[in-house]
Design an enzyme around this catalytic site. Structure first.
Site, PDB file in Angstrom:
ATOM      1  N   ARG A 271      -9.972   2.713  -6.671  1.00 27.04           N
ATOM      2  CA  ARG A 271      -9.775   1.949  -5.569  1.00 27.04           C
ATOM      3  C   ARG A 271     -10.737   2.915  -4.389  1.00 27.04           C
ATOM      4  NH1 ARG A 271      -4.308   2.187  -7.404  1.00 27.04           N
ATOM      5  NH2 ARG A 271      -3.719  -0.005  -7.782  1.00 27.04           N
TER       6      ARG A 271
ATOM      7  N   HIS B 155       0.859  -1.162   0.016  1.00 23.25           N
ATOM      8  CA  HIS B 155       0.049  -0.007   0.194  1.00 23.25           C
ATOM      9  C   HIS B 155       0.800   1.368   0.127  1.00 23.25           C
ATOM     10  CE1 HIS B 155      -3.182  -2.690   1.571  1.00 23.25           C
ATOM     11  NE2 HIS B 155      -3.681  -2.141   0.350  1.00 23.25           N
TER      12      HIS B 155
ATOM     13  N   CYS C  91      -5.437  -5.632 -14.129  1.00 24.95           N
ATOM     14  CA  CYS C  91      -5.199  -4.459 -13.294  1.00 24.95           C
ATOM     15  C   CYS C  91      -3.896  -4.574 -12.561  1.00 24.95           C
ATOM     16  CB  CYS C  91      -6.268  -4.074 -12.457  1.00 24.95           C
ATOM     17  SG  CYS C  91      -5.773  -2.992 -11.012  1.00 24.95           S
TER      18      CYS C  91
END
Length: 679
Positions: free
Chosen positions: A429, A335, A643
């Site tokens: 997202r 992340h 993706c």
């Protein structure tokens, strides 16, 4: 109830302002802006804080004996938030009428800019503590909500931690909010330092309240305009300024207290290599290090390189304010790496013992291209950041054998997106998008406290911004995939998140919290009605056909159906989907999006925070699974996208995917040009 009192910046007594606002006041006397400028009086904060000061004083007394931890700051923040009285609209209604008059006179779009300024004893506090907001097509209720949120942000846990850590007396904190309207402008940009460098950002009014602006693109100020601005702020060159430019004039919009000079990278500087890692986000930065090991991270990181063990998603504001990122843990799909790339911050991850090797205040040269970290001499150096080059707009878009789209989550990416030669947003997202406006609170905490409508309004506002930026190209929106480990850290997270991290992932959570799912669908339905942008909804982490059936029924209740022009897609990231494509096609699903990050993680038994170079998307098992998914999708007449960053990272992937017949790929904005250059 506290009433909002607004006064003209020019009529406000200078002795009652912070140094930066005094500088802005003087500059705007010389170079008046075309719009009115108001301040929310310091007396408003003095009234609001009366109920929370005793709580702060009691906490400080306790902490003298027992040092506080993250839970203490979160508990105090919750208690203080509840003690803040509501704001009456007061004079805001009159001010808003004046804004409407200005917008009608100017024509074009309407925007409202709000920025929080904090100081103590005539000393400015870092502007990263305050909140900068641009409301597009604002209404009086939205403006009122934004102001309440700006004051509430002052008692967030991360800010309370910073006050305590820096020794600032919360009881003597002075606060005003700068407020002014804008109509459509050509550009906004920074100016700072004794050697003025003017930089334009993309068209629009997305202002650089946090972090480093984009490199110049398209719009440049004339030498006469540069001289005009420099004369207007003479004697205040050390501040960080924000300028605006319309078709006919240029003017100072804001003066910020924490300078962030942008200068060429010094060529002949002695440097010592102290660490290396994975180059997770390109770009370079020279700045002091800020080492953070406490889970309750500080807010004042502007102008510093953030060094930590890992970057959880709820640290989004920190990554945005920092000029670079260094992590001990994490791979290229962690992340921290994803956020750094999207926000344009150079980053190096997988740096062994980074928090032990580096100390706060150490001057670093961070090279995100090579994954190298250097220590520089202790002499003071300007903060320098060179983000990765942004994609220039192309005169024409090549006719390609597949669609090339982008992955995004933050509205800051829209400055690039408007002119990017791509076929749409391939993945929004949503769980990362929410972090920008949740105010560090779990979404279910909002629902529990009866604030569903405000949360929905914020959701709609963000969705509309993305839709306006990308239309008439499509937007693929992935519904919430709340990872318990990430959202557990938010206020109320321990109450609403399960103890295990894999149970309620993706769509499996929706039946357990239908209120949140239906709130999300309500926001999608409103945005779909407001904006003429093709909408594709992707369901995340699907593991069974029954989950998709449940979601289809909920979508139909909100009018989000094929009849309304909305397509339903499914993320193919759990290996079980390999055996469900026939059933999904029978349900009327339009397509699948192969998520390479989670698919790799689940097939190879690794996690995103582990650095294992041999176990990545290019592993034979992962490639075979992807090939099978594409081939089966074609057999069942399902469209198929992929993706992830693999097509940019591995040159052989793109021809391989095209041979398999994939319909499209979606990558980060920073590598779109790199992918297009392969054709």
């Amino acid at each position: 109830m506290t009433s909002l009192l607004l006064e003209s910046l020019q009529q406000y007594p200078a002795e009652a302002l912070s140094p930066t606002l005094v500088a802005l006041q003087e500059a705007q006397k010389i170079l008046p802006p075309p719009h009115p400028v108001w301040l929310i009086s310091t007396s408003v904060w003095q009234q609001l804080r009366s109920g929370v000061i005793p709580l702060w004083q009691a906490a400080c007394d306790r902490w003298q004996e027992v040092p506080p931890n993250a839970a203490d700051f979160r508990a105090l923040a919750l208690e203080m938030t509840h003690e803040l009285p509501p704001l009456d609209v007061g004079e805001l209604e009159t001010i808003f009428a004046a804004c409407h008059h200005f917008w009608q006179q100017q024509g074009g779009e309407s925007h409202l800019v709000l920025t929080t300024y904090l100081w103590q004893e005539a000393v400015d506090l870092p502007w990263g503590l305050g909140r900068g907001t641009v409301l597009h097509h604002p209404s009086l209720p939205l403006c009122h909500q934004a102001l309440e949120a700006a004051f509430a942000a002052l008692v967030e846990a991360k800010n309370l931690y910073t006050y305590w850590q820096q020794g600032w007396d919360f009881c003597r904190l002075k606060v005003v909010i700068l407020l002014y309207p804008l109509s459509t402008i050509v550009a906004s940009g920074w100016w700072t330092g004794s050697d003025p460098t003017f930089q334009a950002i993309a068209s629009g009014v997305t202002l650089p309240h946090h972090g480093i602006p984009l490199p110049p693109r398209g719009i440049e100020l004339t030498p006469a305009e540069e001289q005009y601005l420099q004369q207007a702020c003479r004697g205040s060159a050390s501040h960080l300024w924000v300028w605006h430019r319309s078709q006919t004039q240029v003017w100072w919009g804001q003066c910020l207290p924490e300078p962030l000079p942008l200068a060429p990278l010094p060529q002949a500087v002695e440097r010592t290599l102290i660490a290396e890692g994975l180059p997770a986000a390109p770009g370079q930065a020279i700045a002091p290090a800020l080492v953070v090991t406490d889970p309750c991270a500080p807010a004042a990181v502007a102008g510093q390189i953030l060094v930590s063990k890992s970057i959880p998603p709820h640290w989004l504001p920190l990554v945005s304010a920092a000029v670079g990122v260094i992590c001990e843990q994490g791979g290229l799909t962690s992340h921290g790496a994803i956020l750094a790339r999207e926000l344009g911050r150079p980053a190096v991850v997988g740096v062994v013992n980074a928090t032990q090797q580096i100390s706060s205040g150490m001057t670093l040269f961070l090279d995100g291209h090579r994954g190298s970290i250097y220590q520089l001499p202790p002499e003071p150096l300007p903060v320098v950041a060179t983000p990765s080059p942004q994609t220039p707009s192309l005169p024409t878009v090549k006719r390609l054998p597949l669609q090339v789209m982008v992955n995004v989550s933050q509205v800051s990416a829209l400055r690039v997106l408007r002119s990017l030669p791509c076929d749409g947003i391939g993945l929004l997202r949503s769980e990362l998008m929410l972090l920008a406006f949740l105010d560090h609170r779990h979404p279910c905490h909002w629902l529990e406290h009866g604030e569903a409508e405000e949360l929905r309004d914020r959701w709609v506002q963000h969705l509309c911004e993305f839709m306006r930026a990308i239309a008439p190209r499509p937007l693929f929106y992935r519904t919430l995939d709340l990872r318990p480990a990430d959202y557990r850290q938010l206020l109320g997270g321990h109450q609403f998140e399960p103890a295990t991290d894999w149970g309620l992932r993706g769509v499996s959570r929706y039946p357990h919290c239908p209120e949140l799912f239906h709130l999300e669908l309500s926001a999608l339905a409103i945005a779909h009605r407001l904006e003429a942008c093709p909408l594709r909804i992707i369901l995340p982490f699907v593991r069974s056909v029954s989950e998709v059936v449940y979601c289809q029924k909920a979508l139909a209740q909100h009018g989000l159906t094929a009849k309304a022009g909305v397509e339903l897609w499914v993320m193919a990231e759990v290996p079980a989907v390999l055996f469900l494509l026939s059933d999904l096609a029978n349900l009327g699903v339009a397509g699948i999006t192969i998520g390479t990050n989670d698919l790799t993680q689940l097939l190879l038994g690794i996690d995103r925070e582990t650095t294992l170079p041999d176990f990545n998307e290019d592993h034979p098992a992962v490639k075979k699974a992807i090939a099978q998914l594409i081939q089966q999708a074609k057999a069942h007449h399902l469209r198929c996208h992929l993706c992830g960053e693999a097509p940019a990272r591995y040159p052989h992937w793109l021809p391989w995917l095209i041979d398999l017949g994939i319909d499209g790929i979606s990558v980060g904005p920073e590598v779109v040009t790199q992918v297009l250059d392969q054709f």
